[in-house]
Design an enzyme around this catalytic site. Structure first.
Site, PDB file in Angstrom:
ATOM      1  N   HIS A 126      33.626 -33.942 -58.036  1.00 12.28           N
ATOM      2  CA  HIS A 126      33.289 -35.108 -57.223  1.00 12.28           C
ATOM      3  C   HIS A 126      34.520 -35.806 -56.659  1.00 12.28           C
ATOM      4  O   HIS A 126      34.445 -36.399 -55.582  1.00 12.28           O
ATOM      5  CB  HIS A 126      32.478 -36.102 -58.057  1.00 12.28           C
ATOM      6  CG  HIS A 126      31.852 -37.200 -57.254  1.00 12.28           C
ATOM      7  ND1 HIS A 126      30.832 -36.974 -56.339  1.00 12.28           N
ATOM      8  CD2 HIS A 126      32.105 -38.540 -57.204  1.00 12.28           C
ATOM      9  CE1 HIS A 126      30.476 -38.125 -55.786  1.00 12.28           C
ATOM     10  NE2 HIS A 126      31.235 -39.081 -56.283  1.00 12.28           N
TER      11      HIS A 126
ATOM     12  N   SER B 221      30.791 -40.340 -51.003  1.00 11.73           N
ATOM     13  CA  SER B 221      29.972 -40.715 -52.142  1.00 11.73           C
ATOM     14  C   SER B 221      29.089 -41.919 -51.793  1.00 11.73           C
ATOM     15  O   SER B 221      28.286 -41.843 -50.870  1.00 11.73           O
ATOM     16  CB  SER B 221      30.872 -40.979 -53.355  1.00 11.73           C
ATOM     17  OG  SER B 221      30.115 -41.136 -54.524  1.00 11.73           O
TER      18      SER B 221
ATOM     19  N   ASP C 149      30.267 -30.429 -58.399  1.00 11.10           N
ATOM     20  CA  ASP C 149      30.188 -31.890 -58.447  1.00 11.10           C
ATOM     21  C   ASP C 149      29.341 -32.312 -59.643  1.00 11.10           C
ATOM     22  O   ASP C 149      28.152 -31.990 -59.715  1.00 11.10           O
ATOM     23  CB  ASP C 149      29.581 -32.426 -57.147  1.00 11.10           C
ATOM     24  CG  ASP C 149      29.765 -33.928 -56.976  1.00 11.10           C
ATOM     25  OD1 ASP C 149      29.620 -34.647 -57.977  1.00 11.10           O
ATOM     26  OD2 ASP C 149      30.024 -34.379 -55.849  1.00 11.10           O
TER      27      ASP C 149
END
Length: 331
Positions: free
Chosen positions: A276, A182, A247
């Site tokens: 996610h 991320s 996601d």
């Protein structure tokens, strides 16, 4: 994307550091502390903080540590290091112990709203499952790290972490695999344009800050934060992209676009049904990661290592012949 949209979210004139802070940084309340061990004395440190006294890691209940205190003492080596920007960041080497089978060490840059305490159990489990030591660190303003969470500090933080592996643990660049998750893909990709690690894993990468906030953004504005999209073509190490198809934070379109721009991407892992924060729960995650670390990296680095070194040293792009050869090795 209109000027009104921008002004609503950002200050004017737009400053990348403020944009980044509003878009991305959500440091949690610290879940751990580092206390200098009894009898330890601070030693002189260079700007990368390679010299450091010994520390004891104290985890709060919110860290939800899933192993014993003996495991914590045996497998977690935590210390502080100083970055070029003046922050003191917390670092942690997670030993795979008797499970270690690989010459590589993973340099793990974590996601947004966590700190080293919260991910310590995950890192121990990951090290054991991939049979590899894992090194991680907290960004400036996260956990026990001082300073402010700013984009420029992200880059200084990972530079410092890299120097710990080189100086403190005597690893060579070809013994290090970068892993960014991320927001962690931001420092990971930036470092990868400047050094030549053995490999790279990009877990739920983003194209840029504005492209997360405004999906219809089609160009990189001068005030855009985290411009991963511009850095991808300059990365010369083998790279695995992992992204969940569902996601809800960073759309899979980001992962697809990053994958297409990487000169030496391997077959990606698109995890069907994953969001996610749950990719690690799917069995194909570990299978694909191990395959990359143990099968593909050895073959690819043996055939393209010298060419990648020349490309990074010269600041140019890799040759079409070399790139085609890598693509052929993947089939």
């Amino acid at each position: 994307m209109s000027c009104a949209d921008l002004c609503c979210l950002f200050c004017w004139p737009p400053l990348p550091s403020r944009i980044a802070a509003k878009l991305a940084f959500l440091p949690p309340e610290p879940t751990y502390s580092l206390v200098a061990s009894a009898g330890a004395t601070a030693s002189a440190a260079d700007r990368h903080g390679v010299a450091s006294p010994a520390f004891q890691l104290h985890l709060s209940d919110r860290a939800e540590f899933q192993f014993s205190n003996e495991d914590k003492s045996r497998f977690l080596d935590a210390f502080l290091a100083t970055t070029a920007n003046g922050s003191t960041i917390a670092c942690m080497m997670v030993s795979a112990g008797a499970h270690a089978r690989s010459k590589y060490t993973l340099l793990f840059s974590h996601g947004n709203a966590v700190d080293l305490g919260q991910i310590s159990s995950f890192l121990i489990g990951l090290a054991r499952r991939i049979n590899m030591n894992v090194f991680s660190y907290d960004y400036s303003g996260y956990g026990a790290s001082t300073g402010r969470p700013l984009e420029k500090n992200l880059y200084a933080d990972i530079d410092c972490a890299w120097q710990q592996l080189i100086g403190r643990y005597n690893l060579s660049p070809r013994e290090i695999v970068l892993y960014g998750q991320s927001i962690g893909t931001v420092p990971t990709m930036d470092l990868a344009t400047r050094v030549n690690p053995a490999g790279i894993v990009l877990h739920s990468p983003l194209l840029s800050g504005l492209r997360v906030a405004f999906p219809d953004t089609s160009r990189t504005w001068f005030f855009d934060a985290f411009p991963n999209i511009e850095k991808a073509p300059r990365i010369h190490s083998p790279c695995l992209v992992i992204h969940g198809t569902e996601d809800e934070v960073i759309n899979i379109a980001h992962g697809l676009a990053i994958y297409e721009r990487l000169p030496r991407s391997v077959d990606p892992l698109w995890v069907e049904g994953a969001g996610h924060n749950d990719i690690e729960l799917f069995p194909q995650y570990l299978l694909r990661l191990r395959s990359f670390l143990y099968d593909e990296l050895e073959a690819m680095n043996a055939s393209i290592g010298a060419d990648a070194d020349r490309a990074v040293a010269g600041g140019g792009s890799t040759s079409t012949t070399a790139r085609d050869k890598v693509r052929g090795d993947q089939s």
